[in-house]
Write a protein that holds these residues in place. Structure first.
Motif, PDB file in Angstrom:
ATOM      1  N   SER A 229       6.979   2.447  -9.174  1.00 57.23           N
ATOM      2  CA  SER A 229       8.573   2.593  -9.712  1.00 57.23           C
ATOM      3  C   SER A 229       8.081   0.727 -11.329  1.00 57.23           C
ATOM      4  O   SER A 229       7.309   0.401 -10.268  1.00 57.23           O
ATOM      5  CB  SER A 229       9.239   1.570  -9.145  1.00 57.23           C
ATOM      6  N   ASP A 230       9.150   0.541 -11.961  1.00 54.97           N
ATOM      7  CA  ASP A 230       8.906  -0.412 -12.303  1.00 54.97           C
ATOM      8  C   ASP A 230       9.161  -2.178 -11.783  1.00 54.97           C
ATOM      9  O   ASP A 230       8.107  -2.803 -11.978  1.00 54.97           O
ATOM     10  CB  ASP A 230       9.929  -0.467 -13.269  1.00 54.97           C
ATOM     11  N   ALA A 231       9.646  -2.169 -10.909  1.00 55.21           N
ATOM     12  CA  ALA A 231       9.769  -2.761  -9.621  1.00 55.21           C
ATOM     13  C   ALA A 231       8.387  -3.981  -8.853  1.00 55.21           C
ATOM     14  O   ALA A 231       8.429  -4.726  -9.231  1.00 55.21           O
ATOM     15  CB  ALA A 231      10.564  -2.800  -8.186  1.00 55.21           C
ATOM     16  N   ALA A 232       7.670  -2.707  -9.490  1.00 54.50           N
ATOM     17  CA  ALA A 232       6.126  -3.225  -8.541  1.00 54.50           C
ATOM     18  C   ALA A 232       4.978  -3.039 -10.055  1.00 54.50           C
ATOM     19  O   ALA A 232       4.646  -3.405  -9.897  1.00 54.50           O
ATOM     20  CB  ALA A 232       6.295  -2.161  -7.951  1.00 54.50           C
ATOM     21  N   LYS A 233       5.567  -3.177 -10.883  1.00 56.62           N
ATOM     22  CA  LYS A 233       4.945  -3.337 -12.268  1.00 56.62           C
ATOM     23  C   LYS A 233       3.620  -5.185 -12.073  1.00 56.62           C
ATOM     24  O   LYS A 233       2.289  -4.967 -12.581  1.00 56.62           O
ATOM     25  CB  LYS A 233       5.110  -3.353 -13.538  1.00 56.62           C
ATOM     26  N   TYR A 234       4.520  -5.321 -10.949  1.00 54.50           N
ATOM     27  CA  TYR A 234       3.194  -7.230 -11.509  1.00 54.50           C
ATOM     28  C   TYR A 234       2.530  -7.565 -10.077  1.00 54.50           C
ATOM     29  O   TYR A 234       2.431  -8.153  -9.856  1.00 54.50           O
ATOM     30  CB  TYR A 234       4.248  -8.219 -11.479  1.00 54.50           C
ATOM     31  N   VAL A 235       3.017  -6.451  -9.269  1.00 59.96           N
ATOM     32  CA  VAL A 235       2.307  -6.113  -7.764  1.00 59.96           C
ATOM     33  C   VAL A 235       1.039  -5.618  -7.852  1.00 59.96           C
ATOM     34  O   VAL A 235       0.993  -5.187  -8.231  1.00 59.96           O
ATOM     35  CB  VAL A 235       2.706  -5.059  -6.898  1.00 59.96           C
ATOM     36  N   ASN A 236       0.211  -6.334  -6.976  1.00 59.70           N
ATOM     37  CA  ASN A 236      -1.592  -6.142  -7.707  1.00 59.70           C
ATOM     38  C   ASN A 236      -2.459  -6.641  -6.392  1.00 59.70           C
ATOM     39  O   ASN A 236      -1.912  -7.754  -6.064  1.00 59.70           O
ATOM     40  CB  ASN A 236      -1.844  -7.081  -8.772  1.00 59.70           C
ATOM     41  N   GLY A 237      -3.387  -5.617  -6.040  1.00 61.99           N
ATOM     42  CA  GLY A 237      -4.008  -6.243  -5.063  1.00 61.99           C
ATOM     43  C   GLY A 237      -3.471  -6.212  -3.103  1.00 61.99           C
ATOM     44  O   GLY A 237      -4.370  -6.928  -2.540  1.00 61.99           O
ATOM     45  N   THR A 238      -2.358  -5.401  -2.939  1.00 62.90           N
ATOM     46  CA  THR A 238      -1.837  -5.412  -1.853  1.00 62.90           C
ATOM     47  C   THR A 238      -2.460  -4.696  -0.403  1.00 62.90           C
ATOM     48  O   THR A 238      -2.439  -3.472  -1.375  1.00 62.90           O
ATOM     49  CB  THR A 238      -0.610  -5.394  -1.607  1.00 62.90           C
ATOM     50  N   VAL A 239      -2.172  -5.174   0.402  1.00 63.63           N
ATOM     51  CA  VAL A 239      -2.316  -4.406   1.175  1.00 63.63           C
ATOM     52  C   VAL A 239      -0.899  -4.110   2.291  1.00 63.63           C
ATOM     53  O   VAL A 239      -0.521  -5.039   2.296  1.00 63.63           O
ATOM     54  CB  VAL A 239      -3.379  -3.943   1.969  1.00 63.63           C
ATOM     55  N   LEU A 240      -0.296  -3.248   1.998  1.00 62.15           N
ATOM     56  CA  LEU A 240       1.170  -3.386   2.886  1.00 62.15           C
ATOM     57  C   LEU A 240       1.145  -2.686   4.168  1.00 62.15           C
ATOM     58  O   LEU A 240       1.119  -1.428   4.089  1.00 62.15           O
ATOM     59  CB  LEU A 240       2.903  -3.200   1.638  1.00 62.15           C
ATOM     60  N   PRO A 241       1.565  -3.189   5.028  1.00 65.82           N
ATOM     61  CA  PRO A 241       1.763  -2.319   6.420  1.00 65.82           C
ATOM     62  C   PRO A 241       2.937  -2.058   6.226  1.00 65.82           C
ATOM     63  O   PRO A 241       3.494  -2.036   6.282  1.00 65.82           O
ATOM     64  CB  PRO A 241       1.955  -3.275   7.272  1.00 65.82           C
ATOM     65  N   VAL A 242       3.092  -0.358   7.224  1.00 70.30           N
ATOM     66  CA  VAL A 242       4.023  -0.299   6.626  1.00 70.30           C
ATOM     67  C   VAL A 242       3.687   0.880   8.131  1.00 70.30           C
ATOM     68  O   VAL A 242       3.507   2.062   8.764  1.00 70.30           O
ATOM     69  CB  VAL A 242       4.100   1.393   5.656  1.00 70.30           C
ATOM     70  N   ASP A 243       4.563  -0.164   9.517  1.00 73.52           N
ATOM     71  CA  ASP A 243       4.304   0.425  10.537  1.00 73.52           C
ATOM     72  C   ASP A 243       5.597   0.223  11.666  1.00 73.52           C
ATOM     73  O   ASP A 243       5.588  -0.071  12.883  1.00 73.52           O
ATOM     74  CB  ASP A 243       2.851  -0.228  11.072  1.00 73.52           C
ATOM     75  N   GLY A 244       6.465   0.217  11.023  1.00 76.12           N
ATOM     76  CA  GLY A 244       7.778  -0.860  11.622  1.00 76.12           C
ATOM     77  C   GLY A 244       7.693  -1.773  12.577  1.00 76.12           C
ATOM     78  O   GLY A 244       8.263  -1.555  13.419  1.00 76.12           O
ATOM     79  N   GLY A 245       6.554  -2.737  12.528  1.00 79.76           N
ATOM     80  CA  GLY A 245       6.220  -3.918  12.954  1.00 79.76           C
ATOM     81  C   GLY A 245       5.306  -3.431  13.943  1.00 79.76           C
ATOM     82  O   GLY A 245       5.003  -4.481  14.684  1.00 79.76           O
ATOM     83  N   THR A 246       4.882  -2.415  14.561  1.00 84.57           N
ATOM     84  CA  THR A 246       3.537  -2.670  15.242  1.00 84.57           C
ATOM     85  C   THR A 246       2.855  -3.416  15.470  1.00 84.57           C
ATOM     86  O   THR A 246       2.174  -3.838  16.765  1.00 84.57           O
ATOM     87  CB  THR A 246       2.850  -1.007  15.048  1.00 84.57           C
ATOM     88  N   ARG A 247       1.610  -3.890  14.018  1.00 86.77           N
ATOM     89  CA  ARG A 247       1.137  -5.184  14.361  1.00 86.77           C
ATOM     90  C   ARG A 247       0.961  -6.359  14.717  1.00 86.77           C
ATOM     91  O   ARG A 247       0.926  -6.701  14.818  1.00 86.77           O
ATOM     92  CB  ARG A 247       0.361  -4.260  13.193  1.00 86.77           C
ATOM     93  N   ALA A 248       2.867  -6.432  14.175  1.00 84.36           N
ATOM     94  CA  ALA A 248       3.212  -7.970  14.391  1.00 84.36           C
ATOM     95  C   ALA A 248       2.654  -8.330  15.442  1.00 84.36           C
ATOM     96  O   ALA A 248       2.991  -9.927  15.656  1.00 84.36           O
ATOM     97  CB  ALA A 248       4.973  -7.798  14.156  1.00 84.36           C
ATOM     98  N   ALA A 249       3.188  -8.049  16.847  1.00 85.74           N
ATOM     99  CA  ALA A 249       2.940  -8.285  18.007  1.00 85.74           C
ATOM    100  C   ALA A 249       1.977  -7.128  18.857  1.00 85.74           C
ATOM    101  O   ALA A 249       2.521  -5.802  19.249  1.00 85.74           O
ATOM    102  CB  ALA A 249       3.812  -9.074  18.927  1.00 85.74           C
ATOM    103  N   PHE A 250       1.374  -7.720  19.724  1.00 81.60           N
ATOM    104  CA  PHE A 250       0.686  -6.664  21.396  1.00 81.60           C
ATOM    105  C   PHE A 250       2.436  -6.279  22.307  1.00 81.60           C
ATOM    106  O   PHE A 250       3.079  -7.208  22.601  1.00 81.60           O
ATOM    107  CB  PHE A 250      -0.320  -7.443  22.010  1.00 81.60           C
ATOM    108  N   ILE A 251       1.890  -4.780  22.252  1.00 83.86           N
ATOM    109  CA  ILE A 251       3.162  -4.800  23.007  1.00 83.86           C
ATOM    110  C   ILE A 251       2.308  -3.501  24.322  1.00 83.86           C
ATOM    111  O   ILE A 251       1.337  -2.675  24.223  1.00 83.86           O
ATOM    112  CB  ILE A 251       3.754  -3.138  22.476  1.00 83.86           C
TER     113      ILE A 251
END
Length: 253
Positions: A229-251
């Motif tokens: 989208s146009d909202a991300a035209k200046y976003v570059n080189g990112t790796v965005l976790p989409v995991d509901g917080g799974t990696r945030a802390a050990f469960i």
């Protein structure tokens, strides 16, 4: 009318991304080694000629070249490339076979590189640093937080995260931005086959996230569409976790 190429577009996250783009009026080329099971949804969306399918093994350079040659015979420009094709083979590192490693390296790592290389002239045409073309690669939380029993898959995803950053810098001046999404467990045919097959006891799915569920393909497609989208035209080189917080802390499970 915007145009995109989606690898792995016949199943899972790739298939849902194709559907969502068609719903938004894009022209979409779906590349996959499987038959286009998207065909009926495309007809239901009245996509017509806006949906096209090419058989393509992203790990094979000749197959990728043939697919993009066919696309270039129809158009000079695409606005986006989504690299969603991926495979997983699980097992302890001492047990997994060289053939399984080769397959994951070819599809998960070499595949995005070959696809981006094949698409460069299409992505560069008419793009600029103020209105860039987009590349989105589907990585994995495994590439951020490796997991026992899934080591080589995690390694290929960590490597593709690294490529995302380098490509983002190398291609920026030609008007192409490159980003990656890193899903956790997603309800896809690939995950179902892992859980229902003869999975080695060393492998365990991450299961539900702290939000109390696993992801649906739409959860990942939402973020992919944000990157396009146009909202991300200046976003570059990112790796965005989409995991509901799974990696945030050990469960402990």
């Amino acid at each position: 009318m915007k145009a995109a190429v989606v690898t792995g577009g016949g199943s899972g996250i790739g298939k849902r991304t194709v559907e969502r783009l068609l719903e938004e009026g894009w022209t979409v080329w779906s590349l996959d080694v499987c038959d286009p099971i998207i065909a009926e949804p495309a007809e239901a969306l009245s996509a017509g000629s806006r949906f096209r399918f090419h058989h393509c093994d992203v790990g094979d350079s000749d197959s990728v070249e043939a697919a993009f040659t066919a696309i270039k015979s129809v158009t000079r420009k695409i606005d986006a490339l989504v690299c969603s094709a991926g495979v997983a083979r699980v097992g302890l590192l001492e047990e997994i076979s060289p053939d399984q490693v080769d397959l994951m390296m070819d599809v998960n790592l070499k595949g995005p590189w070959l696809s981006i290389r094949g698409a460069l002239s299409l992505l560069r045409h008419g793009s600029s640093v103020s209105d860039p073309a987009r590349v989105v690669i589907v990585g994995s939380i495994g590439g951020i937080r490796p997991k026992m029993g899934n080591g080589f898959y995690s390694a290929t995803k960590a490597a593709v995260h690294a490529l995302t950053g380098v490509l983002a810098v190398e291609l920026a001046s030609s008007g192409i931005v490159v980003n990656a999404v890193a899903p956790g467990t997603v309800d896809t045919p690939m995950m179902s086959s892992l859980l229902q097959g003869s999975t080695p006891p060393s492998y365990r799915s991450s299961g539900e996230s702290p939000l109390g569920r696993i992801a649906q393909p739409d959860d990942i497609a939402d973020v992919i569409l944000f990157y396009l989208s146009d909202a991300a035209k200046y976003v570059n080189g990112t790796v965005l976790p989409v995991d509901g917080g799974t990696r945030a802390a050990f469960i402990k499970r």
